[in-house]
Design a protein around this motif. Sequence first.
Motif, mmCIF file in Angstrom:
data_model
loop_
_atom_site.group_PDB
_atom_site.id
_atom_site.type_symbol
_atom_site.label_atom_id
_atom_site.label_comp_id
_atom_site.label_asym_id
_atom_site.label_seq_id
_atom_site.Cartn_x
_atom_site.Cartn_y
_atom_site.Cartn_z
ATOM 1 N N ILE A 10 0.178 -1.456 0.244
ATOM 2 C CA ILE A 10 0.460 0.232 0.418
ATOM 3 C C ILE A 10 1.120 0.836 -0.571
ATOM 4 C CG2 ILE A 10 -1.856 -1.183 0.789
ATOM 5 C CD1 ILE A 10 -1.357 -0.216 3.809
ATOM 6 N N GLY A 11 0.364 2.150 -0.401
ATOM 7 C CA GLY A 11 1.242 4.058 -0.725
ATOM 8 C C GLY A 11 1.160 4.250 -1.878
ATOM 9 N N ASN A 12 0.976 5.321 -1.991
ATOM 10 C CA ASN A 12 0.808 6.227 -3.127
ATOM 11 C C ASN A 12 2.141 6.628 -4.084
ATOM 12 O OD1 ASN A 12 0.630 8.162 -4.832
ATOM 13 N ND2 ASN A 12 -0.742 9.909 -3.322
ATOM 14 N N VAL A 13 2.505 6.348 -4.621
ATOM 15 C CA VAL A 13 3.650 6.557 -5.509
ATOM 16 C C VAL A 13 4.071 7.947 -6.036
ATOM 17 C CG1 VAL A 13 3.783 4.050 -6.404
ATOM 18 C CG2 VAL A 13 2.882 5.369 -7.668
ATOM 19 N N PHE A 14 3.005 8.117 -6.195
ATOM 20 C CA PHE A 14 3.346 9.930 -6.301
ATOM 21 C C PHE A 14 3.353 10.725 -4.954
ATOM 22 C CE2 PHE A 14 -0.134 8.747 -9.331
ATOM 23 C CZ PHE A 14 0.619 8.920 -10.519
ATOM 24 N N LEU A 15 3.806 10.603 -3.525
ATOM 25 C CA LEU A 15 4.540 11.176 -2.763
ATOM 26 C C LEU A 15 5.226 9.817 -2.267
ATOM 27 C CD1 LEU A 15 1.156 10.923 -0.977
ATOM 28 C CD2 LEU A 15 1.986 13.028 -2.471
ATOM 29 N N GLY A 16 6.875 10.239 -3.018
ATOM 30 C CA GLY A 16 8.296 9.439 -2.836
ATOM 31 C C GLY A 16 7.569 8.450 -2.005
#
Length: 173
Positions: A10-16
């Motif tokens: 999980i996580g946002n690839v656009f937030l480093g």
Amino acid sequence: MSGRVLVAGIGNVFLGDDGFGVEVVGRLLDEEHPEGVRVADFGVRGVHLAYELMNGYDAVVLVDAVPLPEEPGTVQVIEADLDAVEPAAPGAAAPVMDAHGMTPDAVFGLFRALGGSVGRALVVGCRPLDCAERMGLSAPVAAAVDRAAGLVRELVGELIAAPRTEPGFEPGR
């Protein structure tokens, strides 16, 4: 094998560095896994993950950037206490879908509100250095990806080898 295990990045690839879990699971997706183990990239789709958990997993391993009190790049396993997570209140699903606010607690809260339960819930977390708007992991977090992938492999091996203890389970059945 004793049960079904879900490994979820999980996580946002656009937030480093927030994309840590997605990167680790990306490495694991290229490998074969034992029967009953599902590895998937859920990114910021917390509602989708909560509903996937409703499919009857015995254990879940979430991989995510976590604000640990250690140095950036530190990888740690956290045993989630689902009994301590408050179920999401009715109508609370919208914050879970917020790409900037999806946390393991929010996913587990929705999962519990839906009536779900799972034998064990683990989080393989890495302390981020920089979660600013950008693509790519910082150097210390990128260096932790292979270590975290190895740790996930070890955990999955332990989870599928552990005896099932839920009521009504009979070995060999």
